[in-house]
Design a protein around this motif. Structure first.
Motif, PDB file in Angstrom:
ATOM      1  N   VAL A  47       0.835  -1.207   0.000  1.00 48.77           N
ATOM      2  CA  VAL A  47       0.000   0.000   0.000  1.00 48.77           C
ATOM      3  C   VAL A  47       0.869   1.256   0.000  1.00 48.77           C
ATOM      4  CG1 VAL A  47      -1.665   1.329   1.359  1.00 48.77           C
ATOM      5  CG2 VAL A  47      -1.958  -1.154   1.093  1.00 48.77           C
ATOM      6  N   PHE A  48       1.939   1.241   0.784  1.00 52.57           N
ATOM      7  CA  PHE A  48       2.840   2.385   0.828  1.00 52.57           C
ATOM      8  C   PHE A  48       3.518   2.596  -0.528  1.00 52.57           C
ATOM      9  CE2 PHE A  48       6.912   4.443   1.921  1.00 52.57           C
ATOM     10  CZ  PHE A  48       6.414   5.566   2.567  1.00 52.57           C
ATOM     11  N   PHE A  49       3.886   1.501  -1.197  1.00 55.67           N
ATOM     12  CA  PHE A  49       4.509   1.614  -2.520  1.00 55.67           C
ATOM     13  C   PHE A  49       3.543   2.221  -3.528  1.00 55.67           C
ATOM     14  CE2 PHE A  49       5.105  -0.185  -6.764  1.00 55.67           C
ATOM     15  CZ  PHE A  49       6.407   0.222  -7.036  1.00 55.67           C
ATOM     16  N   ILE A  50       2.295   1.755  -3.504  1.00 55.66           N
ATOM     17  CA  ILE A  50       1.289   2.288  -4.427  1.00 55.66           C
ATOM     18  C   ILE A  50       1.060   3.771  -4.167  1.00 55.66           C
ATOM     19  CG2 ILE A  50      -1.131   2.167  -5.095  1.00 55.66           C
ATOM     20  CD1 ILE A  50      -1.020  -0.836  -4.575  1.00 55.66           C
ATOM     21  N   ALA A  51       0.991   4.169  -2.896  1.00 51.12           N
ATOM     22  CA  ALA A  51       0.783   5.572  -2.558  1.00 51.12           C
ATOM     23  C   ALA A  51       1.960   6.420  -3.029  1.00 51.12           C
ATOM     24  CB  ALA A  51       0.584   5.721  -1.047  1.00 51.12           C
ATOM     25  N   ALA A  52       3.190   5.905  -2.848  1.00 49.52           N
ATOM     26  CA  ALA A  52       4.373   6.642  -3.306  1.00 49.52           C
ATOM     27  C   ALA A  52       4.387   6.754  -4.825  1.00 49.52           C
ATOM     28  CB  ALA A  52       5.638   5.946  -2.811  1.00 49.52           C
ATOM     29  N   PHE A  53       3.977   5.691  -5.507  1.00 51.10           N
ATOM     30  CA  PHE A  53       3.925   5.725  -6.972  1.00 51.10           C
ATOM     31  C   PHE A  53       2.918   6.759  -7.460  1.00 51.10           C
ATOM     32  CE2 PHE A  53       1.572   4.183 -10.714  1.00 51.10           C
ATOM     33  CZ  PHE A  53       2.565   4.334 -11.674  1.00 51.10           C
ATOM     34  N   LEU A  54       1.730   6.778  -6.869  1.00 56.54           N
ATOM     35  CA  LEU A  54       0.703   7.740  -7.281  1.00 56.54           C
ATOM     36  C   LEU A  54       1.138   9.166  -6.986  1.00 56.54           C
ATOM     37  CD1 LEU A  54      -2.520   5.857  -6.113  1.00 56.54           C
ATOM     38  CD2 LEU A  54      -1.590   6.044  -8.439  1.00 56.54           C
ATOM     39  N   PHE A  55       1.826   9.369  -5.861  1.00 55.21           N
ATOM     40  CA  PHE A  55       2.310  10.704  -5.519  1.00 55.21           C
ATOM     41  C   PHE A  55       3.351  11.170  -6.540  1.00 55.21           C
ATOM     42  CE2 PHE A  55       5.197  13.570  -3.228  1.00 55.21           C
ATOM     43  CZ  PHE A  55       4.288  14.509  -2.746  1.00 55.21           C
ATOM     44  N   THR A  56       4.258  10.265  -6.922  1.00 51.16           N
ATOM     45  CA  THR A  56       5.272  10.608  -7.917  1.00 51.16           C
ATOM     46  C   THR A  56       4.648  10.843  -9.282  1.00 51.16           C
ATOM     47  OG1 THR A  56       6.856   9.227  -6.715  1.00 51.16           O
ATOM     48  CG2 THR A  56       7.456   9.871  -8.950  1.00 51.16           C
ATOM     49  N   LEU A  57       3.669  10.011  -9.631  1.00 54.93           N
ATOM     50  CA  LEU A  57       2.992  10.158 -10.924  1.00 54.93           C
ATOM     51  C   LEU A  57       2.277  11.484 -11.037  1.00 54.93           C
ATOM     52  CD1 LEU A  57       2.126   8.829 -13.603  1.00 54.93           C
ATOM     53  CD2 LEU A  57       0.165   7.852 -12.370  1.00 54.93           C
ATOM     54  N   ALA A  58       1.730  11.980  -9.924  1.00 53.41           N
ATOM     55  CA  ALA A  58       1.031  13.256  -9.963  1.00 53.41           C
ATOM     56  C   ALA A  58       1.963  14.399 -10.334  1.00 53.41           C
ATOM     57  CB  ALA A  58       0.384  13.522  -8.607  1.00 53.41           C
ATOM     58  N   PHE A  59       3.247  14.275 -10.013  1.00 55.55           N
ATOM     59  CA  PHE A  59       4.212  15.324 -10.341  1.00 55.55           C
ATOM     60  C   PHE A  59       4.825  15.136 -11.726  1.00 55.55           C
ATOM     61  CE2 PHE A  59       4.033  16.106  -5.823  1.00 55.55           C
ATOM     62  CZ  PHE A  59       4.225  17.479  -5.724  1.00 55.55           C
TER      63      PHE A  59
END
Length: 215
Positions: A47-59
């Motif tokens: 879950v933490f990996f997915i959240a980090a991926f989505l946060f990076t993708l937003a930028f």
């Protein structure tokens, strides 16, 4: 020798008063509880990996690049922390190889490396009880040779269970309470040393007479 594995052992049973019997308590509950938590630890990491991926993708607005940037730190962290986690798990498993053999004449404290220390009941100096949240009661048997510490969690769990059952069964106090009554019958001279947290939580001040308050 009659063996009583850790978990659901009822020391108030009349069988424990039978002469010339040896009863063994295996203390592996902490290891089984750790195994039960591992799937949830892995789920949290995903879950933490997915959240980090989505946060990076937003930028970055680039899926492939965001995945690469997110994946590399996780792989590096896994490579560093996995050996540490395996060592910790091995130490918990090794520590869980301890056992207590109860006989009419005394108790044998068996260490993880198989060394056996026999202590007559009259040499059991003290029983120390401490409480730690959420419902862990730590019991220490103090003898002239060594001290032997275990918890209700270790007494209650005999195999790996789902985490929900660990919380339901692992923290029960009936088995430990019956074990303390058994110690009193065998070694009435032993002192009872109660931690402040234990007294405040259960309002037990004069064991074994008020141990029934441990619920």
């Amino acid at each position: 020798m009659k063996a009583l594995p850790s978990g659901r052992v009822r020391f108030s049973s009349a069988a424990l008063e039978e002469p010339e019997q040896t009863y063994s308590v295996y203390l592996q509950g902490r290891y089984f509880a750790t195994l039960s938590m591992l799937p949830y630890v892995l789920l949290i990491l995903v879950v933490f990996f997915i959240a980090a991926f989505l946060f990076t993708l937003a930028f970055l607005q680039d899926g492939a690049e965001s995945f690469r940037i997110t994946l590399m730190p996780f792989l590096l962290g896994t490579a560093v922390l996995s050996p540490v986690g395996l060592v910790i798990l091995f130490m918990i498993r090794w520590h869980g190889r301890r056992r207590v053999d109860l006989t009419e004449g005394g108790m044998s404290l068996v260490t993880p490396n198989g060394q056996e220390l026999f202590v007559p009941w009259q040499h059991l100096h003290a029983v120390e009880l401490r409480f730690n949240p959420p419902r862990v009661v730590t019991c220490t048997l103090v003898t002239p040779i060594t001290s032997f510490t275990f918890t209700n969690l270790e007494l209650n769990l005999a195999s790996r269970l789902p985490l929900a059952e660990v919380y339901q069964k692992g923290f029960e106090l009936a088995t430990l309470r019956d074990f303390l009554y058994y110690l009193y019958r065998r070694a009435p001279q032993a002192q009872w040393r109660l931690g402040e947290s234990f007294q405040e939580r259960f309002k037990v001040y004069y064991p074994p007479y008020d141990l029934e308050k441990m619920k």
